[in-house]
Motif scaffolding. Sequence first.
Motif, PDB file in Angstrom:
ATOM      1  N   UNK A   1       0.828  -1.205   0.000  1.00 14.17           N
ATOM      2  CA  UNK A   1       0.000   0.000   0.000  1.00 14.17           C
ATOM      3  C   UNK A   1       0.861   1.253   0.000  1.00 14.17           C
ATOM      4  N   UNK A   2       1.963   1.219   0.743  1.00 11.92           N
ATOM      5  CA  UNK A   2       2.845   2.379   0.798  1.00 11.92           C
ATOM      6  C   UNK A   2       3.415   2.699  -0.575  1.00 11.92           C
ATOM      7  N   UNK A   3       3.871   1.663  -1.288  1.00 11.86           N
ATOM      8  CA  UNK A   3       4.388   1.884  -2.636  1.00 11.86           C
ATOM      9  C   UNK A   3       3.286   2.374  -3.575  1.00 11.86           C
ATOM     10  N   UNK A   4       2.078   1.860  -3.373  1.00  7.87           N
ATOM     11  CA  UNK A   4       0.964   2.289  -4.219  1.00  7.87           C
ATOM     12  C   UNK A   4       0.660   3.765  -4.016  1.00  7.87           C
ATOM     13  N   UNK A   5       0.656   4.200  -2.764  1.00 10.58           N
ATOM     14  CA  UNK A   5       0.391   5.617  -2.468  1.00 10.58           C
ATOM     15  C   UNK A   5       1.494   6.502  -3.030  1.00 10.58           C
ATOM     16  N   UNK A   6       2.733   6.075  -2.893  1.00  8.22           N
ATOM     17  CA  UNK A   6       3.840   6.860  -3.448  1.00  8.22           C
ATOM     18  C   UNK A   6       3.742   6.916  -4.968  1.00  8.22           C
ATOM     19  N   UNK A   7       3.385   5.802  -5.575  1.00  7.02           N
ATOM     20  CA  UNK A   7       3.227   5.778  -7.034  1.00  7.02           C
ATOM     21  C   UNK A   7       2.102   6.705  -7.467  1.00  7.02           C
ATOM     22  N   UNK A   8       0.977   6.677  -6.744  1.00  2.29           N
ATOM     23  CA  UNK A   8      -0.148   7.554  -7.082  1.00  2.29           C
ATOM     24  C   UNK A   8       0.234   9.024  -6.931  1.00  2.29           C
ATOM     25  N   UNK A   9       0.924   9.363  -5.862  1.00  3.95           N
ATOM     26  CA  UNK A   9       1.333  10.750  -5.655  1.00  3.95           C
ATOM     27  C   UNK A   9       2.306  11.201  -6.737  1.00  3.95           C
ATOM     28  N   UNK A  10       3.197  10.317  -7.159  1.00  4.27           N
ATOM     29  CA  UNK A  10       4.117  10.657  -8.247  1.00  4.27           C
ATOM     30  C   UNK A  10       3.351  10.871  -9.547  1.00  4.27           C
ATOM     31  N   UNK A  11       2.372  10.014  -9.810  1.00  7.34           N
ATOM     32  CA  UNK A  11       1.551  10.170 -11.009  1.00  7.34           C
ATOM     33  C   UNK A  11       0.756  11.468 -10.974  1.00  7.34           C
ATOM     34  N   UNK A  12       0.236  11.821  -9.801  1.00 10.52           N
ATOM     35  CA  UNK A  12      -0.532  13.057  -9.691  1.00 10.52           C
ATOM     36  C   UNK A  12       0.363  14.290  -9.830  1.00 10.52           C
ATOM     37  N   UNK A  13       1.596  14.180  -9.359  1.00 14.62           N
ATOM     38  CA  UNK A  13       2.542  15.286  -9.562  1.00 14.62           C
ATOM     39  C   UNK A  13       2.785  15.513 -11.043  1.00 14.62           C
ATOM     40  N   UNK A  14       3.019  14.426 -11.754  1.00 18.33           N
ATOM     41  CA  UNK A  14       3.208  14.557 -13.205  1.00 18.33           C
ATOM     42  C   UNK A  14       1.930  15.022 -13.894  1.00 18.33           C
ATOM     43  N   UNK A  15       0.796  14.613 -13.352  1.00 12.79           N
ATOM     44  CA  UNK A  15      -0.496  14.998 -13.913  1.00 12.79           C
ATOM     45  C   UNK A  15      -0.728  16.503 -13.760  1.00 12.79           C
ATOM     46  N   UNK A  16      -0.342  17.046 -12.622  1.00 15.40           N
ATOM     47  CA  UNK A  16      -0.526  18.473 -12.356  1.00 15.40           C
ATOM     48  C   UNK A  16       0.613  19.290 -12.949  1.00 15.40           C
ATOM     49  N   UNK A  17       1.748  18.678 -13.136  1.00 16.89           N
ATOM     50  CA  UNK A  17       2.914  19.364 -13.689  1.00 16.89           C
ATOM     51  C   UNK A  17       2.586  19.859 -15.097  1.00 16.89           C
ATOM     52  N   UNK A  18       2.495  21.175 -15.247  1.00 13.93           N
ATOM     53  CA  UNK A  18       1.943  21.737 -16.490  1.00 13.93           C
ATOM     54  C   UNK A  18       3.020  22.258 -17.438  1.00 13.93           C
ATOM     55  N   UNK A  19       4.283  21.973 -17.152  1.00 16.30           N
ATOM     56  CA  UNK A  19       5.336  22.574 -17.965  1.00 16.30           C
ATOM     57  C   UNK A  19       5.688  21.740 -19.187  1.00 16.30           C
ATOM     58  N   UNK A  20       5.107  20.588 -19.307  1.00 14.82           N
ATOM     59  CA  UNK A  20       5.418  19.695 -20.416  1.00 14.82           C
ATOM     60  C   UNK A  20       4.381  19.867 -21.521  1.00 14.82           C
ATOM     61  N   UNK A  21       4.799  20.403 -22.658  1.00 17.75           N
ATOM     62  CA  UNK A  21       3.895  20.604 -23.785  1.00 17.75           C
ATOM     63  C   UNK A  21       4.017  19.480 -24.810  1.00 17.75           C
ATOM     64  N   UNK A  22       4.670  18.392 -24.426  1.00 15.26           N
ATOM     65  CA  UNK A  22       4.787  17.273 -25.340  1.00 15.26           C
ATOM     66  C   UNK A  22       3.417  16.622 -25.563  1.00 15.26           C
ATOM     67  N   UNK A  23       3.337  15.815 -26.598  1.00 16.58           N
ATOM     68  CA  UNK A  23       2.094  15.136 -26.923  1.00 16.58           C
ATOM     69  C   UNK A  23       1.675  14.233 -25.769  1.00 16.58           C
ATOM     70  N   UNK A  24       0.458  14.411 -25.312  1.00 13.43           N
ATOM     71  CA  UNK A  24      -0.111  13.670 -24.185  1.00 13.43           C
ATOM     72  C   UNK A  24       0.671  13.891 -22.887  1.00 13.43           C
ATOM     73  N   UNK A  25       1.356  15.020 -22.797  1.00 12.47           N
ATOM     74  CA  UNK A  25       2.088  15.339 -21.578  1.00 12.47           C
ATOM     75  C   UNK A  25       1.143  15.459 -20.392  1.00 12.47           C
ATOM     76  N   UNK A  26       1.483  14.824 -19.276  1.00  7.78           N
ATOM     77  CA  UNK A  26       0.641  14.861 -18.090  1.00  7.78           C
ATOM     78  C   UNK A  26      -0.309  13.695 -17.986  1.00  7.78           C
ATOM     79  N   UNK A  27      -0.294  12.773 -18.955  1.00  9.37           N
ATOM     80  CA  UNK A  27      -1.184  11.615 -18.880  1.00  9.37           C
ATOM     81  C   UNK A  27      -0.810  10.769 -17.666  1.00  9.37           C
ATOM     82  N   UNK A  28      -1.812  10.162 -17.047  1.00 12.60           N
ATOM     83  CA  UNK A  28      -1.590   9.350 -15.854  1.00 12.60           C
ATOM     84  C   UNK A  28      -1.965   7.901 -16.104  1.00 12.60           C
TER      85      UNK A  28
END
Length: 526
Positions: free
Chosen positions: A239-266
């Motif tokens: 569960x701990x790894x799952x939560x860390x993975x989810x938080x990392x995915x959400x950081x990338x999801x909210x991270x708006x500086x990537x204008x690449x194709x499908x940038x921010x997909x989770x």
Amino acid sequence: MNGYALSAASLSHEEKLSLIDDRSLSDVESESARIDFEGRLSTIQWATTAKSYCNGLRLSSWSSTMMRIGIFLLPSFVQHRCARERFRTEKLHPTAYLDGMRGLAALFVFFCHYFYTAFRIAEGWGRDGVNHEIWRLPFIRLLYSGPSMVCIFFVVSGYALSLKPLKQARSRSFDGLSQTMTSFVFRRFFRLYLPPLISTFAVLVLLRLGVYELTRDFANDREYLHNVTEHHPVLEETLRKQLRHWMHEMYNFIHVWDWEKFGGATGYDVHLWTIPVEFRCSMLLFLVMIGTARLRTGVRFLCISVLMWFVLRSDKWEMFLFLWGMTLAELDLIRGAHEPNPAQSPSPPITLLPIEKTPSVPEKRRTCNLWWTLISVPALYLMSGPDAGPEGVPGWEYLGTYIPEWFSEKYRYYQMIGSIIFVFCTARSTTWQRFFTSPYVQYFGKISYALYLMHGPVMHTVGYMVEERAWDYTGTEGLAYNWGAIIAGAVNIPLVIWAADVFWRAVDAPTVRFTKWLESKLSIED
């Protein structure tokens, strides 16, 4: 696979379209309408009877709670029909047709993601001398053309976010414009990101409960899924790894500086790639509106035209659509499209003598309506551009020669142009507006954002279970495979709509109320 994913307003009616305010008919109901609905729901006959029945049997608080949950889980339209009293029909605002347009776009994006796992829907009719199925024809393919609907979303978003600020700028209400823009900027993040944060966390919970494991083999089984196999969320060891993975995915999801194709997909829902795009484009649009607010109208149009050329030449088609939405909003303000029509009057008094018929304004309007409705037909054709590209497709192969070499996602080029023209024509066509403001279409406008967020998780869990059983029953070859998809769709499509309805009332609406409450608590009072 992400190329087929979607994206997807008390205040004046201009805000009702955007994914910002709590009065948006396409996202949540207005505060006054919601309070009115809750009040009427508490007094309807069947709810009162159920409550009396519970009290008479002296049911436990747990049983009473379960009954309330059961009532809440009923779709909103079922709750309406269960009421003995007639619900008050709400008056639609002048831009309600855009709510309906966005609602159908969300539905068709869901159809795209549902059918593209089983069928090769991207190829156009007649490509390379094959692919002659009727559902590949222009216009018909719009029912499942996800990329075209993404273009509609971006034009509508640009329109909705610009309408009120432009109205205030044109009336030189710069104090009001300042308050509007600060509110828009503050609330935009919460409006776009809070619901998907909750929906993806729900995916995490289902992962830990083992629900996604029940369909993991099916999600990658080519015997059942003959075309696209979407990414299935990954189950971590702890569960701990799952939560860390989810938080990392959400950081990338909210991270708006990537204008690449499908940038921010989770990886928790591959369809959500358009939300970071919406946020980035919204912030740039706000900057453009602030920077051009005090310019003369002609100068503002000139600046926007230069900006549109620049972003298009930079291959940023999404920002191009947002800027066109802003342009269409100002054009409608100039022609007074959203002002009360003084020519509309109550029904004429009944007379005994015939009245001489003279040319009237409504007759001229009917002619204009017919004209703009006809013009929208080629716009729909352009939106029907094949998602696999124009090569080898009759008619489209010729049009493809005019697509600039520097435009990377060539299949979007004519879809983009068609969506702009279609929104422009719909704003002037009462025929299209009547269609998009019909009750059924408006319902999808209300749940559009929830439908976008829910169709992925539902399909990867219960949806895949239904499909597997349907194809086990019909077989996975030839016509039997098609019948299996139809049988599964008869279950999965209503199931997704129900889940979106519940999510809309349980999560989407409360998060909007929370955002407005938070703003009121943190803002400086005048």
